[in-house]
Design an enzyme around this catalytic site. Structure first.
Site, mmCIF file in Angstrom:
data_model
loop_
_atom_site.group_PDB
_atom_site.id
_atom_site.type_symbol
_atom_site.label_atom_id
_atom_site.label_comp_id
_atom_site.label_asym_id
_atom_site.label_seq_id
_atom_site.Cartn_x
_atom_site.Cartn_y
_atom_site.Cartn_z
ATOM 1 C CB SER A 131 -8.126 3.776 2.545
ATOM 2 O OG SER A 131 -7.274 3.205 3.526
ATOM 3 C CE LYS A 171 -3.952 2.038 2.479
ATOM 4 N NZ LYS A 171 -4.828 1.945 3.673
ATOM 5 C CB SER A 173 -8.469 1.254 5.678
ATOM 6 O OG SER A 173 -9.107 2.503 5.575
#
Lengths: 497, 99
Positions: free
Chosen positions: A158, A78, A182
């Site tokens: 996210s 990420k 997330s």
């Protein structure tokens, strides 16, 4: 070689060990898949050269009998994790050109265990969101589609880039960060598994800070055991993060191998039955409880009376922390600077931040600045901290009676892109089932369970006691076994991802 | 409470964000809506509840106050939008005196 992208991490490691294929071949297959599925926009930065170099080094280590526990396994990282020498943006224009001179502790541990980086995956800007739409580098598209309907859907967020990459077989696993859901929410919406450990289990050092008393690293993968294997190699005390816990890390993969839930007490909180919740979500939840009962667990009704206050408390505390953390972006030391004839230093700050941040980030910065400002601090910030304690007490009291808690992770399956544009509260309500445990710092996992009649995946969420990820993983493994979820996006099946 | 345009303008200025009139028109009702929504916390009596800031039962540790790195000036400056002679540079903010 397309079948290489369908393996689990566990079986790929066994095959690598037996020399059935090399890491270079495994990684190349994933690079090819990434190229084919580029329209999903799962990555902000693809790193195929680095991946192939790491794969070659991995093959050399294995030949010498020096392979680590994740050696040669391609992962999506990420873009909240600082990676040395590789651009790291937090999906924000304000960091569009930032190249970290250091490596985050978690990625350092993963690379030391032999993992390979396929690319830096997309996220909502500064991880603030539940759809991966607020990225300055464009939204990510969910590889799943409704049956007979080509509408593009959100992947959740996210960590939507990592979730889409793992679901579309571009990576075998991915890192995420989970401040309010997330990891669990995009995992559920993309039909994969994801775990957020207890606050303090993993070091936050080198992860771009959003809300420091909530942020925690975690992983997404296609099986519970793969999640356990990845988490094992990310966890542990780090002298560089004073909030990381100096306590032993249990054997997570071992917990998933038994998956024995006989006699386990599973709490079902009545407050999670929210108004307007689709019938399929309720049905899925009941199915999950039955699966655990069938394997010998005892299902107990519990109450978490302050659940309805979790979201409003969260949306005071998190923007407050975010407004403080994001004060560092000033155009002086790194990142974007708007420097065409600034009249004053202040003018440069204001213009840099105005063009560097997107709307949702600005909303949260302003909200947090307001709730921390003189005259409002006690009424908002301190009040929310008090409510945070009530919510934590709810959980600790429930855990006197039960070992784990079972809930849905999301109030719906994935939905079309753009549906909640300009309605921040509707967007925030996506987090209704994931946020409560973040307020209490607890571990939680989402595991895929069923498909909706429209053909979209749903998951189930298992919440555990502090530091008891092992029981969370074990319970998730029992659900995974009973669910037998093996559906995949049709684009992956036909190889046209 | 609701946040009118003037309040949003003030908050934006505290947060060092330049906002346009159009943005104020957009943000003010959105932020007001969020504030009104979070104010449901007022329903709870929390007068006897201590604020919670550390969620885990582990006290943060302090490291030894020892220097453990150094000689990384170029790494620190590598991302600087503008640097000169080993320093970060910013727009000139002190006007030259006229006399």
């Amino acid at each position: 070689m397309t079948e290489l992208t369908h393996l689990t991490i566990k079986s790929a490691i066994e095959s690598l060990e037996k020399k059935e294929f090399s890491s270079a071949e495994l990684v190349q297959a994933h690079i090819d898949a990434t190229e084919k599925a580029r329209h999903l926009n799962a990555f902000i930065t693809e790193t195929p050269e680095i991946a192939l170099e790491q794969a070659k080094a991995s093959d050399a280590r294995r030949a010498k009998g020096e392979a680590g526990p994740l050696d040669g396994i391609p992962l999506a990282i990420k873009d909240m994790y600082c990676t040395k020498g590789v651009r790291t943006t937090a999906a924000s224009n304000i960091l569009h050109n930032f190249v970290p001179p250091y490596e985050s502790t978690v990625t350092d541990k993963l690379f030391n265990a032999g993992a390979v980086m396929i690319g830096k995956s997309n996220t909502d800007e500064f991880a603030m969101g539940t759809t991966t739409e607020s990225s300055a580098f464009g939204n990510t598209i969910n590889p799943w589609k409704r049956k007979g309907d080509n509408t593009d859907l959100i992947p959740g967020g996210s960590s939507g880039g990592s979730a889409a990459a793992v679901a579309a077989r571009m990576a075998m696993g991915g890192t995420g960060t989970d401040t309010g859901g997330s990891i669990r929410q995009p995992a559920a919406m993309c039909g994969i598994a994801g775990i957020r450990p207890t606050y303090g289990r993993c070091s936050r050092w080198g992860i771009i800070a959003y809300a420091s008393s909530f942020d925690q690293a975690g992983v997404l993968a296609r099986t519970v055991e793969d999640c356990a294997l990845l988490l094992q190699n990310m966890s542990g005390f780090d002298p560089k993060d004073s909030t990381s816990a100096d306590i032993p890390v249990p054997d997570f993969p071992a917990a998933t191998r038994t998956g024995d839930v006989k006699g386990l007490k599973v709490g079902v909180p009545k407050e999670f039955r929210v108004e307007g919740m689709p019938e399929i979500i309720e049905k899925n939840w009941q199915k999950g409880a039955q699966w655990l009962k069938d394997q010998g667990a005892e299902v107990v009704d519990i109450s978490l009376p302050h659940t309805k206050y979790a979201l409003p408390a969260y949306y005071i505390l998190v923007p407050s922390e975010a407004s403080s953390n994001l004060a560092r972006f000033d155009g002086v030391r790194y990142g974007l600077r708007e420097h065409d004839d600034p009249e004053t230093l202040l003018d440069m700050y204001e213009r840099t931040r105005a063009s560097g941040f997107g709307d949702e980030t600005k909303r949260r910065i302003m909200l947090g600045t307001f709730t921390l400002s003189a005259g409002y601090y006690d009424a908002y910030y301190v009040k929310a901290q008090r409510v945070r304690r009530l919510i934590q007490q709810d959980f600790l009291k429930a855990f006197e009676k039960v070992d784990v808690i079972l809930t849905p992770p999301t109030p719906s399956a994935a939905y079309p892109i753009g549906e909640n544009d300009d309605d921040p509260i509707a967007m925030y309500l996506n987090d209704v089932f994931t946020v409560p445990l973040n307020l209490a710092g607890l571990p939680g996992m989402s595991v895929p369970s069923i498909l909706t009649p429209e053909g979209l995946p749903l998951g189930l969420q298992v919440i555990g006691k502090p530091w008891d990820e092992a029981t969370v993983l074990k319970t998730a493994r029992a659900i995974e076994r009973a669910a037998g979820f093996n559906a995949m996006p049709s684009s992956v099946q036909t190889g046209a991802a | 409470m609701s946040m009118d345009k003037e309040t949003v303008r003030k908050v934006a200025s505290l947060a060092r964000l330049r906002v346009t009139e159009e943005e104020l028109d957009k943000f003010a009702p959105q932020l007001s809506g969020i504030l009104e929504w979070i104010e449901q916390l007022g329903e709870l009596d929390t007068s006897n509840v201590e604020p919670l800031s550390n969620v885990v039962d582990i006290a943060p540790v302090s490291r030894q106050d020892e220097i453990n790195d150094g000689n990384i000036q170029s790494a620190i400056l590598a991302n600087a939008p503008e640097a000169q002679s080993g320093y970060f540079t910013v727009p000139k903010i002190i006007e030259q005196a006229d006399n």
